[in-house]
Design a protein around this motif. Structure first.
Motif, PDB file in Angstrom:
ATOM      1  N   ALA A 210       8.026  -0.079  30.944  1.00  0.00           N
ATOM      2  CA  ALA A 210       7.876   1.248  30.990  1.00  0.00           C
ATOM      3  C   ALA A 210       6.704   1.159  29.671  1.00  0.00           C
ATOM      4  N   ILE A 211       6.081   2.371  29.616  1.00  0.00           N
ATOM      5  CA  ILE A 211       4.733   2.530  28.822  1.00  0.00           C
ATOM      6  C   ILE A 211       4.770   3.857  28.383  1.00  0.00           C
ATOM      7  N   LEU A 212       4.665   3.802  26.817  1.00  0.00           N
ATOM      8  CA  LEU A 212       4.558   5.173  26.162  1.00  0.00           C
ATOM      9  C   LEU A 212       2.988   5.256  25.598  1.00  0.00           C
ATOM     10  N   PHE A 213       2.609   6.442  25.924  1.00  0.00           N
ATOM     11  CA  PHE A 213       1.194   6.772  25.464  1.00  0.00           C
ATOM     12  C   PHE A 213       1.227   7.732  24.405  1.00  0.00           C
ATOM     13  N   GLY A 214       0.521   7.758  23.515  1.00  0.00           N
ATOM     14  CA  GLY A 214       0.442   8.899  22.498  1.00  0.00           C
ATOM     15  C   GLY A 214      -0.716   9.906  22.905  1.00  0.00           C
ATOM     16  N   ALA A 215      -1.931   9.811  22.512  1.00  0.00           N
ATOM     17  CA  ALA A 215      -3.040  10.545  23.107  1.00  0.00           C
ATOM     18  C   ALA A 215      -4.312  10.044  22.515  1.00  0.00           C
ATOM     19  N   SER A 216      -5.483  10.416  23.062  1.00  0.00           N
ATOM     20  CA  SER A 216      -6.689   9.850  22.643  1.00  0.00           C
ATOM     21  C   SER A 216      -7.561  10.558  22.499  1.00  0.00           C
ATOM     22  N   THR A 217      -8.482  10.594  21.601  1.00  0.00           N
ATOM     23  CA  THR A 217      -9.743  11.495  21.680  1.00  0.00           C
ATOM     24  C   THR A 217     -10.766  11.232  22.501  1.00  0.00           C
ATOM     25  N   SER A 218     -11.308  12.091  23.259  1.00  0.00           N
ATOM     26  CA  SER A 218     -12.265  11.654  24.379  1.00  0.00           C
ATOM     27  C   SER A 218     -13.463  11.124  23.550  1.00  0.00           C
ATOM     28  N   THR A 219     -14.020  10.129  24.255  1.00  0.00           N
ATOM     29  CA  THR A 219     -15.109   9.276  23.522  1.00  0.00           C
ATOM     30  C   THR A 219     -16.383   9.626  24.521  1.00  0.00           C
ATOM     31  N   PRO A 220     -17.453  10.062  23.800  1.00  0.00           N
ATOM     32  CA  PRO A 220     -18.594  10.412  24.542  1.00  0.00           C
ATOM     33  C   PRO A 220     -19.208   9.451  25.277  1.00  0.00           C
ATOM     34  N   GLY A 221     -19.352   9.709  26.876  1.00  0.00           N
ATOM     35  CA  GLY A 221     -20.107   8.726  27.730  1.00  0.00           C
ATOM     36  C   GLY A 221     -19.066   7.738  28.157  1.00  0.00           C
ATOM     37  N   GLN A 222     -17.867   7.815  27.671  1.00  0.00           N
ATOM     38  CA  GLN A 222     -16.987   6.491  28.029  1.00  0.00           C
ATOM     39  C   GLN A 222     -15.894   7.137  29.089  1.00  0.00           C
ATOM     40  N   PRO A 223     -15.261   6.231  29.698  1.00  0.00           N
ATOM     41  CA  PRO A 223     -14.084   6.737  30.694  1.00  0.00           C
ATOM     42  C   PRO A 223     -12.917   7.048  29.885  1.00  0.00           C
ATOM     43  N   SER A 224     -12.007   8.151  30.586  1.00  0.00           N
ATOM     44  CA  SER A 224     -10.718   8.513  29.955  1.00  0.00           C
ATOM     45  C   SER A 224      -9.687   7.289  30.040  1.00  0.00           C
ATOM     46  N   PRO A 225      -9.152   6.698  28.860  1.00  0.00           N
ATOM     47  CA  PRO A 225      -8.511   5.407  29.198  1.00  0.00           C
ATOM     48  C   PRO A 225      -6.947   5.903  29.821  1.00  0.00           C
ATOM     49  N   ILE A 226      -6.723   7.006  29.865  1.00  0.00           N
ATOM     50  CA  ILE A 226      -5.296   7.555  30.297  1.00  0.00           C
ATOM     51  C   ILE A 226      -5.599   7.680  31.890  1.00  0.00           C
ATOM     52  N   ILE A 227      -6.596   8.322  32.154  1.00  0.00           N
ATOM     53  CA  ILE A 227      -6.887   8.413  33.773  1.00  0.00           C
ATOM     54  C   ILE A 227      -7.058   7.218  34.321  1.00  0.00           C
ATOM     55  N   ARG A 228      -8.047   6.185  33.477  1.00  0.00           N
ATOM     56  CA  ARG A 228      -7.884   4.912  34.097  1.00  0.00           C
ATOM     57  C   ARG A 228      -6.512   4.223  34.137  1.00  0.00           C
ATOM     58  N   LEU A 229      -5.874   4.140  33.286  1.00  0.00           N
ATOM     59  CA  LEU A 229      -4.402   3.570  33.291  1.00  0.00           C
ATOM     60  C   LEU A 229      -3.692   4.111  34.385  1.00  0.00           C
ATOM     61  N   ARG A 230      -3.689   5.508  34.450  1.00  0.00           N
ATOM     62  CA  ARG A 230      -2.790   5.941  35.580  1.00  0.00           C
ATOM     63  C   ARG A 230      -3.220   5.351  36.962  1.00  0.00           C
ATOM     64  N   LYS A 231      -4.316   5.074  37.012  1.00  0.00           N
ATOM     65  CA  LYS A 231      -4.916   4.692  38.236  1.00  0.00           C
ATOM     66  C   LYS A 231      -4.688   2.998  38.425  1.00  0.00           C
ATOM     67  N   GLU A 232      -4.811   2.203  37.256  1.00  0.00           N
ATOM     68  CA  GLU A 232      -4.379   0.834  37.354  1.00  0.00           C
ATOM     69  C   GLU A 232      -3.044   0.599  37.579  1.00  0.00           C
ATOM     70  N   LEU A 233      -2.137   1.473  37.023  1.00  0.00           N
ATOM     71  CA  LEU A 233      -0.943   1.314  37.280  1.00  0.00           C
ATOM     72  C   LEU A 233      -0.274   2.055  38.692  1.00  0.00           C
ATOM     73  N   ASN A 234      -1.368   2.750  39.344  1.00  0.00           N
ATOM     74  CA  ASN A 234      -0.845   3.398  40.570  1.00  0.00           C
ATOM     75  C   ASN A 234       0.170   4.263  40.377  1.00  0.00           C
ATOM     76  N   THR A 235       0.306   4.977  39.190  1.00  0.00           N
ATOM     77  CA  THR A 235       1.334   6.042  39.114  1.00  0.00           C
ATOM     78  C   THR A 235       1.152   7.427  39.856  1.00  0.00           C
ATOM     79  N   TYR A 236       1.387   7.495  41.101  1.00  0.00           N
ATOM     80  CA  TYR A 236       0.725   8.350  42.030  1.00  0.00           C
ATOM     81  C   TYR A 236       1.477   9.877  41.533  1.00  0.00           C
ATOM     82  N   GLY A 237       2.656  10.130  40.699  1.00  0.00           N
ATOM     83  CA  GLY A 237       3.175  11.232  40.546  1.00  0.00           C
ATOM     84  C   GLY A 237       3.246  11.580  39.119  1.00  0.00           C
ATOM     85  N   ASN A 238       2.964  12.880  38.929  1.00  0.00           N
ATOM     86  CA  ASN A 238       2.956  13.287  37.359  1.00  0.00           C
ATOM     87  C   ASN A 238       4.036  14.420  37.464  1.00  0.00           C
TER      88      ASN A 238
END
Ligand code: NAI
Ligand code: MG
Length: 328
Positions: free
Chosen positions: A63-91
């Motif tokens: 399992a993975i625990l994620f804190g929070a991250s400040t959005s980086t201008p012009g860069q993809p959101s790490p949490i959205i990408r991570l959800r995709k990479e891990l195919n976590t289809y339900g929130n």
């Protein structure tokens, strides 16, 4: 022994993750923790908001625990990408009123199950002359999977009813499929009550009669909006946990962001993170310990003596965390 990947991120993500780790250490369970980086600070150091190494570590853990991250201008959101990479289809987002915390009503206990991969978050926008178009993708497969997760969540948390939220009077094809899938999967759960509302009415009932809801299942954007509405109903972001769950991975995180306005002051409310840990423990099938963690949070909130400033107190993140551990 569970292998956990811990991704603190930045801002108060770091502070609440530290609190979460402190609590994990006090539980009657063995964890092997691996740290990984993501977010704004990580980008400044490495040029990436989500290094490949972080994804690799996450994929290898239980399992993975994620804190929070400040959005980086012009860069993809790490949490959205991570959800995709891990195919976590339900929130999964519980919305609960706590004794001792100001809330519109005192008996709210809802779990929102939000589709996490498609809908308006497919991020496929394009121009056609003067028209700017955002695609809203709904598939039967994802709709059935999220309905199944909603019914299973209903069973796991000993609830009796699932409400499907959609807008199929306007979105006849897409939300037609979503609603159809809900009732089709629902046939496998004859003992669970089912109903459905249009999203606009559902949003109003959330304010006028939230006690009518037990589990809500919704497409991506509707689920997102209703979740924040729910968090507002019961005491704010400091108490709102979430879990991203798929067939192979579970990623747990507070709903809040990096809160630059209070970062570095050690006054962030640790409850959203600690309740996310409880969701993680449920995912790991450590039901009893998950329940104990929930109850410890409830007790501290009810007593109301040790609480962070967002709840009207003056305790630090760690003071509140230690108080919760005392109740365990
Ligand atoms: P936010 O959730 O960080 O903060 C909103 C408000 O709630 C602030 O006043 C903050 O102090 C308060 N708050 C949030 N969590 C709290 C806690 N645990 N205890 C006490 N008070 C708390 O949302 P905001 O300000 O819109 O975004 C800040 C940054 O975080 C942005 O860069 C945003 O993109 C990012 N963000 C990241 C998320 C993630 O990593 N999953 C989610 C939401 C936002
Ligand atoms: Mg949101």
């Amino acid at each position: 022994m569970y292998n956990l990947t811990i991704i603190p991120g930045d801002g108060i993500g770091v502070e609440v993750t530290e609190a979460g780790e402190y609590l994990l250490d006090k539980l009657d369970l063995n964890f092997s923790l691996t740290h990984a980086r993501a977010g704004y600070d990580c980008y400044n150091d490495t040029g990436k908001t989500l290094p490949e190494e972080t994804i690799k570590k996450a994929k290898k853990s239980d399992a993975i625990l994620f804190g929070a991250s400040t959005s980086t201008p012009g860069q993809p959101s790490p949490i959205i990408r991570l959800r995709k990479e891990l195919n976590t289809y339900g929130n999964i987002r519980p919305i609960k009123s706590y004794k001792g915390v100001k809330s519109l009503y005192d008996n709210i206990d809802i779990i929102i199950v939000r589709e996490n991969t498609e809908g308006l978050y497919s991020q496929n926008e394009y121009m056609r002359g003067d028209e700017i178009i955002a695609e809203r993708v709904i598939t039967r497969k994802a709709s059935e999977k999220i309905s199944e997760m909603a019914f299973e969540t209903c069973k796991l948390f000993k609830k009796n009813k699932v409400t499907c939220v959609h807008k199929n009077n306007v979105l006849k094809l897409t939300d037609g499929v979503f609603k159809e899938s809900f009732y089709k999967i629902g046939e496998k759960y004859p003992n669970i009550e089912k109903n459905d509302y249009y999203v606009d009415a559902a949003a109003m009932y959330m304010i006028t009669q939230p006690q009518e809801y037990e589990v809500i299942v919704a497409t991506n954007l509707f689920g997102d909006i209703l979740s924040d509405e729910g968090a507002g109903l019961v005491g704010g972001l400091g108490l709102a946990p979430s879990g991203n769950i798929g067939a192979e991975h579970g990623l747990f995180e507070p709903v809040h962001g990096s809160a630059p306005d209070i970062a570095g002051k050690n006054i962030a409310n640790p409850c959203a993170m600690i309740l996310s840990i409880s969701l993680m423990l449920n995912y790991l099938k450590e039901y009893k310990i998950a329940e104990n963690v929930d109850k410890a949070v409830q007790k501290v909130l009810e007593k109301g003596k040790v609480k962070t400033p967002d709840l009207g107190g003056n305790a630090s993140t760690m003071e509140m965390t230690k108080e919760i551990i005392k109740e365990l």
